[in-house]
Scaffold this motif. Sequence first.
Motif, PDB file in Angstrom:
ATOM      1  N   THR A   1      60.765 -12.288  75.450  1.00  0.00           N
ATOM      2  CA  THR A   1      59.377 -11.909  75.192  1.00  0.00           C
ATOM      3  C   THR A   1      58.451 -12.564  76.213  1.00  0.00           C
ATOM      4  OG1 THR A   1      59.838 -11.662  72.837  1.00  0.00           O
ATOM      5  CG2 THR A   1      57.537 -11.906  73.463  1.00  0.00           C
ATOM      6  N   LYS A   2      58.645 -13.847  76.481  1.00  0.00           N
ATOM      7  CA  LYS A   2      57.804 -14.551  77.464  1.00  0.00           C
ATOM      8  C   LYS A   2      57.961 -13.932  78.846  1.00  0.00           C
ATOM      9  CE  LYS A   2      57.891 -19.063  75.201  1.00  0.00           C
ATOM     10  NZ  LYS A   2      58.470 -20.422  75.267  1.00  0.00           N
ATOM     11  N   GLU A   3      59.206 -13.634  79.219  1.00  0.00           N
ATOM     12  CA  GLU A   3      59.453 -13.076  80.555  1.00  0.00           C
ATOM     13  C   GLU A   3      58.838 -11.683  80.693  1.00  0.00           C
ATOM     14  OE1 GLU A   3      60.077 -14.345  83.905  1.00  0.00           O
ATOM     15  OE2 GLU A   3      61.408 -15.492  82.608  1.00  0.00           O
ATOM     16  N   ARG A   4      58.877 -10.909  79.620  1.00  0.00           N
ATOM     17  CA  ARG A   4      58.316  -9.551  79.659  1.00  0.00           C
ATOM     18  C   ARG A   4      56.797  -9.552  79.652  1.00  0.00           C
ATOM     19  NH1 ARG A   4      60.301  -5.592  75.415  1.00  0.00           N
ATOM     20  NH2 ARG A   4      59.494  -4.110  76.902  1.00  0.00           N
ATOM     21  N   THR A   5      56.173 -10.524  78.997  1.00  0.00           N
ATOM     22  CA  THR A   5      54.721 -10.503  78.824  1.00  0.00           C
ATOM     23  C   THR A   5      53.971 -11.300  79.887  1.00  0.00           C
ATOM     24  OG1 THR A   5      54.859 -12.331  77.238  1.00  0.00           O
ATOM     25  CG2 THR A   5      54.833 -10.091  76.335  1.00  0.00           C
ATOM     26  N   ASN A   6      54.660 -12.123  80.648  1.00  0.00           N
ATOM     27  CA  ASN A   6      53.998 -12.904  81.699  1.00  0.00           C
ATOM     28  C   ASN A   6      54.226 -12.273  83.058  1.00  0.00           C
ATOM     29  OD1 ASN A   6      52.869 -15.106  80.207  1.00  0.00           O
ATOM     30  ND2 ASN A   6      54.949 -15.872  79.900  1.00  0.00           N
ATOM     31  N   LYS A   7      53.165 -12.219  83.814  1.00  0.00           N
ATOM     32  CA  LYS A   7      53.255 -11.666  85.163  1.00  0.00           C
ATOM     33  C   LYS A   7      54.069 -12.586  86.076  1.00  0.00           C
ATOM     34  CE  LYS A   7      50.206 -11.812  88.610  1.00  0.00           C
ATOM     35  NZ  LYS A   7      48.947 -11.932  89.237  1.00  0.00           N
ATOM     36  N   ASP A   8      53.889 -13.881  85.892  1.00  0.00           N
ATOM     37  CA  ASP A   8      54.598 -14.860  86.714  1.00  0.00           C
ATOM     38  C   ASP A   8      55.918 -15.252  86.066  1.00  0.00           C
ATOM     39  OD1 ASP A   8      52.559 -14.937  88.627  1.00  0.00           O
ATOM     40  OD2 ASP A   8      51.429 -16.402  87.445  1.00  0.00           O
ATOM     41  N   LEU A   9      56.739 -15.865  86.841  1.00  0.00           N
ATOM     42  CA  LEU A   9      58.036 -16.358  86.388  1.00  0.00           C
ATOM     43  C   LEU A   9      57.822 -17.442  85.330  1.00  0.00           C
ATOM     44  CD1 LEU A   9      60.912 -15.707  87.342  1.00  0.00           C
ATOM     45  CD2 LEU A   9      60.764 -17.673  88.857  1.00  0.00           C
ATOM     46  N   THR A  10      58.504 -17.313  84.216  1.00  0.00           N
ATOM     47  CA  THR A  10      58.346 -18.303  83.144  1.00  0.00           C
ATOM     48  C   THR A  10      59.328 -19.452  83.335  1.00  0.00           C
ATOM     49  OG1 THR A  10      59.887 -17.147  81.685  1.00  0.00           O
ATOM     50  CG2 THR A  10      57.567 -16.577  81.480  1.00  0.00           C
ATOM     51  N   GLU A  11      58.999 -20.585  82.694  1.00  0.00           N
ATOM     52  CA  GLU A  11      59.879 -21.745  82.758  1.00  0.00           C
ATOM     53  C   GLU A  11      61.105 -21.467  81.896  1.00  0.00           C
ATOM     54  OE1 GLU A  11      59.766 -26.546  82.027  1.00  0.00           O
ATOM     55  OE2 GLU A  11      57.924 -25.370  81.871  1.00  0.00           O
ATOM     56  N   LEU A  12      62.264 -21.752  82.443  1.00  0.00           N
ATOM     57  CA  LEU A  12      63.521 -21.463  81.760  1.00  0.00           C
ATOM     58  C   LEU A  12      64.404 -22.702  81.842  1.00  0.00           C
ATOM     59  CD1 LEU A  12      64.846 -18.886  80.478  1.00  0.00           C
ATOM     60  CD2 LEU A  12      65.906 -18.488  82.681  1.00  0.00           C
ATOM     61  N   PRO A  13      65.001 -23.143  80.724  1.00  0.00           N
ATOM     62  CA  PRO A  13      65.903 -24.303  80.785  1.00  0.00           C
ATOM     63  C   PRO A  13      67.074 -24.006  81.714  1.00  0.00           C
ATOM     64  CG  PRO A  13      65.482 -23.646  78.504  1.00  0.00           C
ATOM     65  CD  PRO A  13      64.895 -22.591  79.383  1.00  0.00           C
ATOM     66  N   GLU A  14      67.477 -24.993  82.487  1.00  0.00           N
ATOM     67  CA  GLU A  14      68.581 -24.820  83.445  1.00  0.00           C
ATOM     68  C   GLU A  14      69.849 -24.297  82.774  1.00  0.00           C
ATOM     69  OE1 GLU A  14      68.977 -25.085  86.796  1.00  0.00           O
ATOM     70  OE2 GLU A  14      66.855 -25.530  87.052  1.00  0.00           O
ATOM     71  N   ASP A  15      70.060 -24.656  81.508  1.00  0.00           N
ATOM     72  CA  ASP A  15      71.291 -24.266  80.821  1.00  0.00           C
ATOM     73  C   ASP A  15      71.136 -23.002  79.962  1.00  0.00           C
ATOM     74  OD1 ASP A  15      69.684 -25.369  78.872  1.00  0.00           O
ATOM     75  OD2 ASP A  15      71.234 -26.703  78.059  1.00  0.00           O
ATOM     76  N   PHE A  16      70.063 -22.241  80.183  1.00  0.00           N
ATOM     77  CA  PHE A  16      69.820 -21.051  79.354  1.00  0.00           C
ATOM     78  C   PHE A  16      70.992 -20.073  79.405  1.00  0.00           C
ATOM     79  CE2 PHE A  16      68.420 -16.608  79.111  1.00  0.00           C
ATOM     80  CZ  PHE A  16      67.988 -16.572  77.793  1.00  0.00           C
ATOM     81  N   TYR A  17      71.457 -19.732  80.591  1.00  0.00           N
ATOM     82  CA  TYR A  17      72.543 -18.750  80.707  1.00  0.00           C
ATOM     83  C   TYR A  17      73.857 -19.310  80.142  1.00  0.00           C
ATOM     84  CZ  TYR A  17      69.417 -15.862  83.514  1.00  0.00           C
ATOM     85  OH  TYR A  17      68.375 -15.076  83.923  1.00  0.00           O
ATOM     86  N   ASP A  18      74.103 -20.610  80.326  1.00  0.00           N
ATOM     87  CA  ASP A  18      75.308 -21.224  79.750  1.00  0.00           C
ATOM     88  C   ASP A  18      75.269 -21.163  78.226  1.00  0.00           C
ATOM     89  OD1 ASP A  18      76.367 -21.853  82.236  1.00  0.00           O
ATOM     90  OD2 ASP A  18      75.438 -23.847  82.271  1.00  0.00           O
ATOM     91  N   LYS A  19      74.117 -21.514  77.647  1.00  0.00           N
ATOM     92  CA  LYS A  19      73.984 -21.464  76.185  1.00  0.00           C
ATOM     93  C   LYS A  19      74.089 -20.033  75.676  1.00  0.00           C
ATOM     94  CE  LYS A  19      71.452 -25.699  75.252  1.00  0.00           C
ATOM     95  NZ  LYS A  19      70.244 -26.295  74.679  1.00  0.00           N
ATOM     96  N   SER A  20      73.542 -19.089  76.438  1.00  0.00           N
ATOM     97  CA  SER A  20      73.636 -17.675  76.044  1.00  0.00           C
ATOM     98  C   SER A  20      75.090 -17.215  76.060  1.00  0.00           C
ATOM     99  CB  SER A  20      72.803 -16.797  76.991  1.00  0.00           C
ATOM    100  OG  SER A  20      71.438 -17.134  76.906  1.00  0.00           O
ATOM    101  N   ALA A  21      75.842 -17.634  77.066  1.00  0.00           N
ATOM    102  CA  ALA A  21      77.256 -17.273  77.163  1.00  0.00           C
ATOM    103  C   ALA A  21      78.040 -17.872  75.997  1.00  0.00           C
ATOM    104  CB  ALA A  21      77.835 -17.743  78.493  1.00  0.00           C
ATOM    105  N   ASN A  22      77.747 -19.123  75.660  1.00  0.00           N
ATOM    106  CA  ASN A  22      78.425 -19.766  74.528  1.00  0.00           C
ATOM    107  C   ASN A  22      78.107 -19.048  73.222  1.00  0.00           C
ATOM    108  OD1 ASN A  22      79.554 -21.677  76.204  1.00  0.00           O
ATOM    109  ND2 ASN A  22      77.959 -23.201  75.814  1.00  0.00           N
ATOM    110  N   TYR A  23      76.860 -18.654  73.060  1.00  0.00           N
ATOM    111  CA  TYR A  23      76.459 -17.955  71.842  1.00  0.00           C
ATOM    112  C   TYR A  23      77.182 -16.599  71.744  1.00  0.00           C
ATOM    113  CZ  TYR A  23      73.528 -15.913  68.209  1.00  0.00           C
ATOM    114  OH  TYR A  23      73.086 -15.311  67.053  1.00  0.00           O
ATOM    115  N   ALA A  24      77.251 -15.875  72.863  1.00  0.00           N
ATOM    116  CA  ALA A  24      77.954 -14.584  72.873  1.00  0.00           C
ATOM    117  C   ALA A  24      79.433 -14.777  72.555  1.00  0.00           C
ATOM    118  CB  ALA A  24      77.781 -13.906  74.231  1.00  0.00           C
TER     119      ALA A  24
END
Length: 187
Positions: A14-37
Amino acid sequence: MENFGLSQIESVWTKERTNKDLTELPEDFYDKSANYATEIRKEKQSSREIREELLEEELSYILEIIQEIYLLRITKITNNLYEKKNENLLKKERKTFEKMREELDDLREELIKPVLEKEVEMKPPEEKSNTLVLLSSKISEPITASDLNYYGPFRKGEVANLPRKSAELLIEQDLARRIDIRNIFDS
């Protein structure tokens, strides 16, 4: 991000879609997403019917929005590649896009800079020369010559001073004959 799950992924999306600029993202976001999947896949294997279908839909949804987050970020980074306002880049993104910027700079140096700096060989302008012709036929309408000016109408036997290309066309069509001034004075 404690208890990482669907709500955290949706929040980032939601933040990435609604903000024109790049939003702050935790370095481990993709790792945590992979673990969750992975957790959803494991749970799906041990589930039955309705629960299995719900987990499959959640997994598809998660994969879809994670891909969209990635594409949104890539688009924003690419659009701002030459601006220094990419402070919200992940380390991997920063490293990759810095290489891309360097490659694009090298490509520009190779392709564009020589065009901008190279000395251009100037050709002398084509000499505008006219040819004298004797009209062997009547031309009742004005003609547009190769210099985009109008000439005529002409009577049979009239002498005309026309641009060379136009005179040659009239000669080729047997509407005129070339008059060579040098031959007249040589006699």
